[in-house]
Design a protein around this motif. Structure first.
Motif, PDB file in Angstrom:
ATOM      1  N   LEU A  23      -5.813  -2.815  -1.689  1.00 10.55           N
ATOM      2  CA  LEU A  23      -5.393  -1.432  -1.435  1.00 10.55           C
ATOM      3  C   LEU A  23      -3.904  -1.347  -1.126  1.00 10.55           C
ATOM      4  CD1 LEU A  23      -8.381  -0.069   0.659  1.00 10.55           C
ATOM      5  CD2 LEU A  23      -7.833   0.426  -1.726  1.00 10.55           C
ATOM      6  N   SER A  24      -3.389  -2.344  -0.410  1.00 11.12           N
ATOM      7  CA  SER A  24      -1.953  -2.355  -0.112  1.00 11.12           C
ATOM      8  C   SER A  24      -1.130  -2.429  -1.391  1.00 11.12           C
ATOM      9  CB  SER A  24      -1.604  -3.546   0.782  1.00 11.12           C
ATOM     10  OG  SER A  24      -2.223  -3.428   2.029  1.00 11.12           O
ATOM     11  N   LEU A  25      -1.583  -3.234  -2.340  1.00 10.55           N
ATOM     12  CA  LEU A  25      -0.848  -3.358  -3.603  1.00 10.55           C
ATOM     13  C   LEU A  25      -1.053  -2.141  -4.500  1.00 10.55           C
ATOM     14  CD1 LEU A  25      -1.427  -7.124  -4.378  1.00 10.55           C
ATOM     15  CD2 LEU A  25       0.638  -6.024  -3.512  1.00 10.55           C
ATOM     16  N   LYS A  26      -2.257  -1.598  -4.493  1.00 13.52           N
ATOM     17  CA  LYS A  26      -2.537  -0.428  -5.332  1.00 13.52           C
ATOM     18  C   LYS A  26      -1.701   0.779  -4.907  1.00 13.52           C
ATOM     19  CE  LYS A  26      -6.212   2.458  -7.092  1.00 13.52           C
ATOM     20  NZ  LYS A  26      -7.638   2.658  -7.229  1.00 13.52           N
ATOM     21  N   TYR A  27      -1.550   0.953  -3.604  1.00 11.96           N
ATOM     22  CA  TYR A  27      -0.813   2.104  -3.076  1.00 11.96           C
ATOM     23  C   TYR A  27       0.545   1.702  -2.513  1.00 11.96           C
ATOM     24  CZ  TYR A  27      -5.334   4.312  -3.587  1.00 11.96           C
ATOM     25  OH  TYR A  27      -6.510   4.783  -4.100  1.00 11.96           O
ATOM     26  N   ARG A  28       1.140   0.673  -3.067  1.00 16.43           N
ATOM     27  CA  ARG A  28       2.406   0.164  -2.526  1.00 16.43           C
ATOM     28  C   ARG A  28       3.541   1.173  -2.611  1.00 16.43           C
ATOM     29  NH1 ARG A  28       1.377  -3.139  -6.900  1.00 16.43           N
ATOM     30  NH2 ARG A  28       2.587  -2.648  -8.745  1.00 16.43           N
ATOM     31  N   SER A  29       3.482   2.089  -3.587  1.00 15.63           N
ATOM     32  CA  SER A  29       4.567   3.066  -3.702  1.00 15.63           C
ATOM     33  C   SER A  29       4.585   4.048  -2.530  1.00 15.63           C
ATOM     34  CB  SER A  29       4.455   3.826  -5.024  1.00 15.63           C
ATOM     35  OG  SER A  29       3.230   4.521  -5.079  1.00 15.63           O
TER      36      SER A  29
END
Length: 76
Positions: A23-29
């Motif tokens: 989830l951290s990488l998916k929503y990193r923006s």
């Protein structure tokens, strides 16, 4: 039976951490806005808005915690 419960919980911690990293990488923006943990926000700021330092610290913490749990369980 105790050994099975230990490994089930051990795997649960590992998979929960993996999902958190996903989830951290998916929503990193938008992670700098969504992150509520002050240490997490600090790591994102330290990485100049990049989540890689945060993700690395999360994984290092999870691996350390699972290693310590395994060590304690095997010493028991």
């Amino acid at each position: 039976m105790k050994i099975y419960l230990f490994y089930i919980f051990w795997l649960f911690v590992g998979f929960s951490s993996s999902y958190d990293v996903y989830l951290s990488l998916k929503y990193r923006s938008s992670l700098s806005i969504l992150e509520e943990n002050p240490i997490g926000r600090y790591l994102i700021e330290l990485g100049e808005g990049d989540a890689s330092l945060l993700v690395g610290c999360k994984m290092a913490g999870t691996i350390t915690a699972l290693g310590i749990l395994s060590l304690y369980y095997n010493l028991k």
